[in-house]
Design a protein around this motif. Structure first.
Motif, PDB file in Angstrom:
ATOM      1  N   GLN A 274      17.059  12.838 -21.119  1.00  0.00           N
ATOM      2  CA  GLN A 274      15.942  13.745 -21.303  1.00  0.00           C
ATOM      3  C   GLN A 274      14.895  13.142 -22.226  1.00  0.00           C
ATOM      4  N   CYS A 275      15.358  12.504 -23.292  1.00  0.00           N
ATOM      5  CA  CYS A 275      14.461  11.875 -24.257  1.00  0.00           C
ATOM      6  C   CYS A 275      13.642  10.774 -23.577  1.00  0.00           C
ATOM      7  N   ILE A 276      14.302   9.938 -22.798  1.00  0.00           N
ATOM      8  CA  ILE A 276      13.617   8.831 -22.137  1.00  0.00           C
ATOM      9  C   ILE A 276      12.586   9.357 -21.146  1.00  0.00           C
ATOM     10  N   GLU A 277      12.965  10.341 -20.368  1.00  0.00           N
ATOM     11  CA  GLU A 277      12.043  10.877 -19.372  1.00  0.00           C
ATOM     12  C   GLU A 277      10.809  11.476 -20.040  1.00  0.00           C
ATOM     13  N   SER A 278      11.023  12.119 -21.187  1.00  0.00           N
ATOM     14  CA  SER A 278       9.894  12.671 -21.933  1.00  0.00           C
ATOM     15  C   SER A 278       8.964  11.565 -22.399  1.00  0.00           C
ATOM     16  N   ARG A 340      17.494  -1.242 -20.134  1.00  0.00           N
ATOM     17  CA  ARG A 340      18.583  -0.334 -20.469  1.00  0.00           C
ATOM     18  C   ARG A 340      19.788  -0.598 -19.566  1.00  0.00           C
ATOM     19  N   LYS A 341      20.954  -0.160 -20.054  1.00  0.00           N
ATOM     20  CA  LYS A 341      22.149  -0.281 -19.232  1.00  0.00           C
ATOM     21  C   LYS A 341      22.003   0.581 -17.990  1.00  0.00           C
ATOM     22  N   ASN A 342      22.590   0.121 -16.900  1.00  0.00           N
ATOM     23  CA  ASN A 342      22.473   0.844 -15.635  1.00  0.00           C
ATOM     24  C   ASN A 342      23.203   2.180 -15.700  1.00  0.00           C
ATOM     25  N   ASP A 343      22.524   3.226 -15.311  1.00  0.00           N
ATOM     26  CA  ASP A 343      23.129   4.540 -15.103  1.00  0.00           C
ATOM     27  C   ASP A 343      22.257   5.278 -14.093  1.00  0.00           C
ATOM     28  N   PRO A 344      22.709   6.423 -13.595  1.00  0.00           N
ATOM     29  CA  PRO A 344      21.929   7.108 -12.552  1.00  0.00           C
ATOM     30  C   PRO A 344      20.517   7.465 -12.998  1.00  0.00           C
ATOM     31  N   PHE A 345      20.368   7.857 -14.254  1.00  0.00           N
ATOM     32  CA  PHE A 345      19.054   8.271 -14.717  1.00  0.00           C
ATOM     33  C   PHE A 345      18.095   7.098 -14.821  1.00  0.00           C
ATOM     34  N   LYS A 346      18.645   5.911 -14.934  1.00  0.00           N
ATOM     35  CA  LYS A 346      17.767   4.740 -14.997  1.00  0.00           C
ATOM     36  C   LYS A 346      16.967   4.608 -13.702  1.00  0.00           C
ATOM     37  N   LEU A 347      17.585   4.954 -12.570  1.00  0.00           N
ATOM     38  CA  LEU A 347      16.868   4.898 -11.301  1.00  0.00           C
ATOM     39  C   LEU A 347      15.682   5.855 -11.319  1.00  0.00           C
ATOM     40  N   LEU A 348      15.902   7.091 -11.818  1.00  0.00           N
ATOM     41  CA  LEU A 348      14.809   8.049 -11.897  1.00  0.00           C
ATOM     42  C   LEU A 348      13.729   7.560 -12.858  1.00  0.00           C
ATOM     43  N   ASN A 349      14.171   6.981 -13.981  1.00  0.00           N
ATOM     44  CA  ASN A 349      13.207   6.442 -14.945  1.00  0.00           C
ATOM     45  C   ASN A 349      12.359   5.347 -14.326  1.00  0.00           C
ATOM     46  N   LEU A 350      13.005   4.437 -13.607  1.00  0.00           N
ATOM     47  CA  LEU A 350      12.282   3.319 -13.007  1.00  0.00           C
ATOM     48  C   LEU A 350      11.331   3.792 -11.908  1.00  0.00           C
ATOM     49  N   SER A 352       9.856   6.670 -11.917  1.00  0.00           N
ATOM     50  CA  SER A 352       8.723   7.281 -12.631  1.00  0.00           C
ATOM     51  C   SER A 352       7.748   6.209 -13.096  1.00  0.00           C
ATOM     52  N   ILE A 353       8.285   5.101 -13.591  1.00  0.00           N
ATOM     53  CA  ILE A 353       7.425   4.001 -14.028  1.00  0.00           C
ATOM     54  C   ILE A 353       6.686   3.398 -12.835  1.00  0.00           C
ATOM     55  N   PHE A 354       7.409   3.213 -11.737  1.00  0.00           N
ATOM     56  CA  PHE A 354       6.769   2.659 -10.535  1.00  0.00           C
ATOM     57  C   PHE A 354       5.654   3.576 -10.046  1.00  0.00           C
ATOM     58  N   LYS A 355       5.873   4.871 -10.113  1.00  0.00           N
ATOM     59  CA  LYS A 355       4.851   5.830  -9.683  1.00  0.00           C
ATOM     60  C   LYS A 355       3.565   5.636 -10.478  1.00  0.00           C
ATOM     61  N   VAL A 356       3.697   5.474 -11.785  1.00  0.00           N
ATOM     62  CA  VAL A 356       2.520   5.277 -12.644  1.00  0.00           C
ATOM     63  C   VAL A 356       1.823   3.959 -12.304  1.00  0.00           C
ATOM     64  N   LEU A 357       2.607   2.879 -12.233  1.00  0.00           N
ATOM     65  CA  LEU A 357       2.019   1.561 -11.965  1.00  0.00           C
ATOM     66  C   LEU A 357       1.380   1.508 -10.584  1.00  0.00           C
ATOM     67  N   ASN A 358       2.026   2.128  -9.618  1.00  0.00           N
ATOM     68  CA  ASN A 358       1.476   2.121  -8.264  1.00  0.00           C
ATOM     69  C   ASN A 358       0.187   2.928  -8.190  1.00  0.00           C
ATOM     70  N   GLY A 359       0.144   4.025  -8.964  1.00  0.00           N
ATOM     71  CA  GLY A 359      -1.077   4.821  -8.996  1.00  0.00           C
ATOM     72  C   GLY A 359      -2.240   4.095  -9.644  1.00  0.00           C
ATOM     73  N   LEU A 360      -1.926   3.140 -10.517  1.00  0.00           N
ATOM     74  CA  LEU A 360      -2.963   2.380 -11.213  1.00  0.00           C
ATOM     75  C   LEU A 360      -3.226   1.021 -10.562  1.00  0.00           C
ATOM     76  N   ARG A 361      -2.578   0.764  -9.434  1.00  0.00           N
ATOM     77  CA  ARG A 361      -2.636  -0.575  -8.824  1.00  0.00           C
ATOM     78  C   ARG A 361      -4.070  -0.997  -8.498  1.00  0.00           C
ATOM     79  N   LEU A 362      -4.842  -0.123  -7.884  1.00  0.00           N
ATOM     80  CA  LEU A 362      -6.197  -0.489  -7.475  1.00  0.00           C
ATOM     81  C   LEU A 362      -7.080  -0.805  -8.676  1.00  0.00           C
ATOM     82  N   ILE A 363      -7.038   0.049  -9.685  1.00  0.00           N
ATOM     83  CA  ILE A 363      -7.899  -0.195 -10.852  1.00  0.00           C
ATOM     84  C   ILE A 363      -7.386  -1.377 -11.656  1.00  0.00           C
TER      85      ILE A 363
END
Length: 673
Positions: A274-278, A340-350, A352-363
């Motif tokens: 929860q902390c990481i996602e925040s 971070r060590k691999n766990d299920p939430f790491k996939l969701l975290n990654l 989320s990061i990809f979503k941000v980077l992909n949204g900023l790809r053009l700019i």
């Protein structure tokens, strides 16, 4: 007779011709002697005139040199007067009249260059004069001294331009003043950019962007004038350094309005999912603000300020400002998450990061595609690679992770295992609109890097395999219970949990027939549980109707009391054992309790009523009546309740413990793989 006359005439003619030839020969001899004498005199005269001719030519050349020196000297006097006037004007402050100051600086450069060029010519000519006069005895020493003095003065004037460009020189000081004025203008017109939400009105964002540097046409003109003058004199680097320093500091001041403390957190300091996602949510919002508002504004301003110089100049400045603003610390935060060590939430975290980077790809491509931004582009590309590889690695291991949990023990209370509820909730998240599009894109990229084609439905297939492994785990866990009744309750609970997927993304994916099958299994195991656990209890109270008749003499009070005590003992035994059992679903729990009440209470109430009628005179009747019908019903309805945790709500506490336990198990699984 006639022949004799002809001969006499011929003789006289020949005699005359001989006399004439003799006279001519004498004249020629006399002329030859005279010519030889003239030739001797000419050679002597030529020898005597040769030095005089040479000297005359030299004097002619010297005369020309002196004329040239005089012309150059006149020009030098005019240039020298102009230099003195310009020197006086450049002692003022540029801010009072910048354009005049820049113009005077340029005029001084031109005047000094003209002075240098004229001095160079005059020095060359005067050297020729000096060398000639040095060789002639007719030249006096005073004249030579004056020429030598003039030569020295011209040589000093020749290096005046060079000395003026040295530190402390006139031009150098003028350029220093222009740099200070450039610094003053940039600082005076720079203020922190008030970063606002990207959902704000477009007009509000535009007005806020203008506050970063109110670049009016007059200000732009002044900056251009200074930059062009400094660039023409090889001092563009200093100008760029000033601009980067001021705008970089301004960018950092702009970011102080945001709480960026999470950027300093190390990998080991992350406390939980929860902390990481925040933190990632904050990171994504802040990165968008930095790129779309701050850096986009800085890019535009750099291009305007240095547009007269060329793209390389402003691109280099912008790249340095972007780094000064702290863009690399945002990229580093993403790297920390990937490490971070691999766990299920790491996939969701990654994702989320990809979503941000992909949204900023053009700019990102617009701002950082230039050569000067290579460092930013490289670390961003590395982050994307780590995100894609890390997310794909966790996703492909999902079925195997679930399978490797099979040796673990099922819950002692027969409830839904945390792993089951977690995997179902987790799969629902992956299939939701928040993650599935990005997961699909990540997998497509990962497969393309491996030269493999992406097949439609690959995400559904992998999720389906994970759910199949969950079902196999449930069958295995149900066999681990020593009490078959608890095994039935366990399977009833879990099939009910699958039934509740109706209407969810995962339920829709699995299909209606799959859901109906679990409904049937739920009812089947519920019936087995009720029959095996409570069926024998009812047989204790079931007796023939005529035996319980008040006029019947075949039954004694001792028999009825014994049967009632046996019921109480059996009920207490079941209640004690099952009071720690849990039915997680509230509706299922109410239905099971309702069936128990409907099956037990009417029979118990009838038995107690008849029992009281038969032994109404027995003083010990209250002693054997442990439960009334209502109190027995209350006891039944109190069964299968989830245990409450002290100190926090049960849902929150259960979620936190579920996260910690399942994440730990999955980490162990990945380590084993």
């Amino acid at each position: 007779m006639e022949n004799m006359e002809s001969l006499e005439a011929a003789r006289k003619c020949l005699t005359t011709s001989l006399e004439t030839s003799s006279a001519i020969a004498s004249a020629l001899d006399e002329s030859r002697s005279r010519l030889q004498l003239l030739n001797q005199r000419y050679l002597s005269l030529q020898a005597s005139l040769r030095p005089i001719s040479k000297q005359k030519c030299s004097f002619v050349n010297i005369d020309q040199c002196i004329d040239s020196v005089l012309c150059s000297a006149a020009a030098l006097l005019k240039v020298s007067d102009s230099v003195q006037q310009l020197e006086h004007s450049l002692l003022t402050d540029p801010s009072s009249d910048l354009y005049t100051y820049v113009s005077d600086t340029k005029k001084l450069e031109e005047a000094l260059k003209l002075l240098t060029d004229n001095c160079r010519l005059a020095v060359g000519w005067l050297k020729d004069v000096f060398e000639f006069l040095q060789d002639k005895a007719i030249t006096n020493e005073l004249y030579l001294l004056n020429v030598k003095k003039s030569l020295r003065i011209l040589q000093e004037l020749q290096v005046k331009e060079e000395s003026s460009r040295l530190d402390g020189g006139l031009l150098s000081t003028a350029f220093d003043k222009l740099e200070l004025e450039f610094h003053r203008l940039i600082i005076a017109n720079s203020m922190p950019l008030p970063l606002v939400s990207l959902t704000s009105h477009i007009g509000q964002q535009a007005s806020i962007a203008k506050q970063a540097l109110p670049l009016t046409s007059s200000l732009a003109g002044e900056l251009h004038a200074i930059i062009e003058r400094l660039h023409a004199n090889g001092r563009l680097d200093k100008c760029q350094s000033i601009y980067v320093e001021v705008r970089g500091m301004n960018a950092r001041r702009s970011l102080k309005t945001l709480d960026l403390s999470y950027l300093e957190i190390l990998t080991a300091e992350f406390e939980g999912a929860q902390c990481i996602e925040s933190y990632i949510d904050q990171w994504g919002c802040h990165l968008e603000l930095v790129v779309k508002q701050l850096l986009k504004t800085e890019c535009r301003l750099s291009a305007i300020v240095f547009e007269k110089i060329g793209p390389e100049a402003w691109m280099g400045c912008f790249a340095k400002i972007a780094i000064e603003s702290g863009i690399l610390s945002f990229i580093q935060f993403g790297r920390i998450v990937t490490e971070r060590k691999n766990d299920p939430f790491k996939l969701l975290n990654l994702l989320s990061i990809f979503k941000v980077l992909n949204g900023l790809r053009l700019i990102f491509n617009q701002l950082f595609s230039v050569k000067a931004c290579k460092e930013i582009r490289t670390v961003t590309e590395d982050l994307i690679k780590q995100v894609v590889n890390g997310a794909s690695e966790v996703f492909w291991q999902l079925p195997a992770q679930v399978r490797l949990q099979r040796p673990t023990s099922p819950p002692s209370d027969g409830s839904v295992p945390r792993l089951v509820s977690f995997v179902i909730d987790y799969c629902n998240q992956l299939l939701g609109d928040a993650y599935r599009p990005h997961l699909t894109q990540v997998l497509g990229i990962h497969l393309s890097w491996r030269k493999e084609a992406y097949e439609e439905g690959i995400v559904f297939c992998q999720i389906y395999n994970a759910i199949k492994e969950v079902a196999v785990n449930l069958d295995s866990w149900s066999k681990a219970y020593e009490d078959i009744t608890l095994s039935y309750l366990f399977m009833m609970n879990n099939h009910c949990h699958f039934c509740n997927l109706r209407g969810t993304v995962l339920g829709n994916m699995m299909g209606d027939s799959w859901l109906k099958a679990h409904e049937q299994y739920k009812d089947y195991y519920a019936a087995l549980y009720l029959r095996n656990s409570w069926g024998k209890l009812l047989s204790i109270l079931v007796v023939q109707r005529d035996i319980l008749s008040p006029t019947s003499a075949s039954v004694t009070s001792q028999d009825l009391t014994k049967r009632l005590n046996a019921f109480n003992l059996a009920f207490d035994e079941r209640y004690k054992k099952q009071s720690n059992w849990v039915i997680s679903d509230e509706i299922l729990r109410e239905n099971v309790c309702k069936h128990l009440v409907e099956g037990i209470i009417p029979i118990y109430r009838a038995y107690v009523k008849n029992y009281c009628l038969l032994i109404e005179n027995d003083a010990k009747v209250d002693k054997h009546m442990k439960y009334t019908a209502q109190s027995l019903e209350n006891k039944i309805r109190s069964l299968f309740q989830p245990r409450q945790r002290k100190g926090s709500s049960s849902k929150q506490t259960d979620l936190i413990s579920k996260i910690k336990e399942v994440s730990h198990q999955f980490r162990l699984t990945l380590a084993a793989l």
